[in-house]
Design a protein around this motif. Structure first.
Motif, PDB file in Angstrom:
ATOM      1  N   VAL A  78      59.839  41.321  47.411  1.00  0.00           N
ATOM      2  CA  VAL A  78      59.124  41.859  48.562  1.00  0.00           C
ATOM      3  C   VAL A  78      59.263  40.921  49.758  1.00  0.00           C
ATOM      4  N   LEU A  79      59.085  41.495  50.922  1.00  0.00           N
ATOM      5  CA  LEU A  79      59.070  40.746  52.175  1.00  0.00           C
ATOM      6  C   LEU A  79      57.654  40.824  52.719  1.00  0.00           C
TER       7      LEU A  79
ATOM      8  N   ARG B 154      53.304  29.979  42.696  1.00  0.00           N
ATOM      9  CA  ARG B 154      52.741  31.320  42.780  1.00  0.00           C
ATOM     10  C   ARG B 154      51.589  31.330  43.782  1.00  0.00           C
ATOM     11  N   VAL B 155      51.538  32.379  44.574  1.00  0.00           N
ATOM     12  CA  VAL B 155      50.459  32.557  45.540  1.00  0.00           C
ATOM     13  C   VAL B 155      49.959  33.989  45.453  1.00  0.00           C
ATOM     14  N   SER B 156      48.710  34.172  45.865  1.00  0.00           N
ATOM     15  CA  SER B 156      48.143  35.511  45.931  1.00  0.00           C
ATOM     16  C   SER B 156      48.201  35.990  47.364  1.00  0.00           C
ATOM     17  N   VAL B 157      48.682  37.213  47.554  1.00  0.00           N
ATOM     18  CA  VAL B 157      48.746  37.802  48.892  1.00  0.00           C
ATOM     19  C   VAL B 157      48.051  39.152  48.850  1.00  0.00           C
ATOM     20  N   LEU B 158      47.569  39.584  49.997  1.00  0.00           N
ATOM     21  CA  LEU B 158      46.983  40.913  50.096  1.00  0.00           C
ATOM     22  C   LEU B 158      48.098  41.959  50.091  1.00  0.00           C
ATOM     23  N   ARG B 159      47.827  43.101  49.511  1.00  0.00           N
ATOM     24  CA  ARG B 159      48.828  44.168  49.459  1.00  0.00           C
ATOM     25  C   ARG B 159      49.274  44.586  50.861  1.00  0.00           C
TER      26      ARG B 159
ATOM     27  N   SER C 153      53.225  51.736  44.649  1.00  0.00           N
ATOM     28  CA  SER C 153      54.261  51.723  43.614  1.00  0.00           C
ATOM     29  C   SER C 153      54.793  50.321  43.316  1.00  0.00           C
ATOM     30  N   LEU C 154      54.119  49.289  43.794  1.00  0.00           N
ATOM     31  CA  LEU C 154      54.567  47.922  43.486  1.00  0.00           C
ATOM     32  C   LEU C 154      54.500  47.673  41.987  1.00  0.00           C
TER      33      LEU C 154
END
Length: 110
Positions: A59-60, A88-93, A52-53
């Protein structure tokens, strides 16, 4: 004297087996209801949270970074977050631990 000791032990064998297995079954039942079942429920809730993001959520991450979600792509395991203005960075869900409430959403003090 006519009854051998082996026959006397065999008569109590069926009852002894039940009394030996009962504590093990009880321990397994306690472990299931106190450890396994709550952990499965928590995993289900976390999967629903990640599904549901949406854009704009705070977010933490698992690393302790508080970020704002910028881009969410369906079917992709990465989410783009902003950790500082224009950074901006990309993170895994899966590394997102929790969705934080907005700053102004706290209950008013009486």
């Amino acid at each position: 004297m006519l009854i051998s000791p082996a026959y006397a032990q065999d008569a109590a064998g069926a009852v002894g087996l039940v009394t030996q297995l009962a504590p093990l079954l009880l321990i397994f039942g306690v472990f299931y209801f106190m450890l396994i079942r709550p952990q499965q429920k928590k995993q289900r809730e976390h999967r629903a949270l990640l599904a549901s993001l949406k854009r704009g959520d705070r977010v933490l991450t698992a690393g302790g970074i508080i970020a704002k979600v910028v881009t969410v792509k369906e079917g992709v395991d990465e989410v783009e977050v902003e950790i500082a203005p224009n950074v901006r960075v990309s993170v895994l869900r899966q590394t997102i631990g929790d969705v934080l409430k907005p700053i102004g959403a706290e209950a008013p003090k009486a």
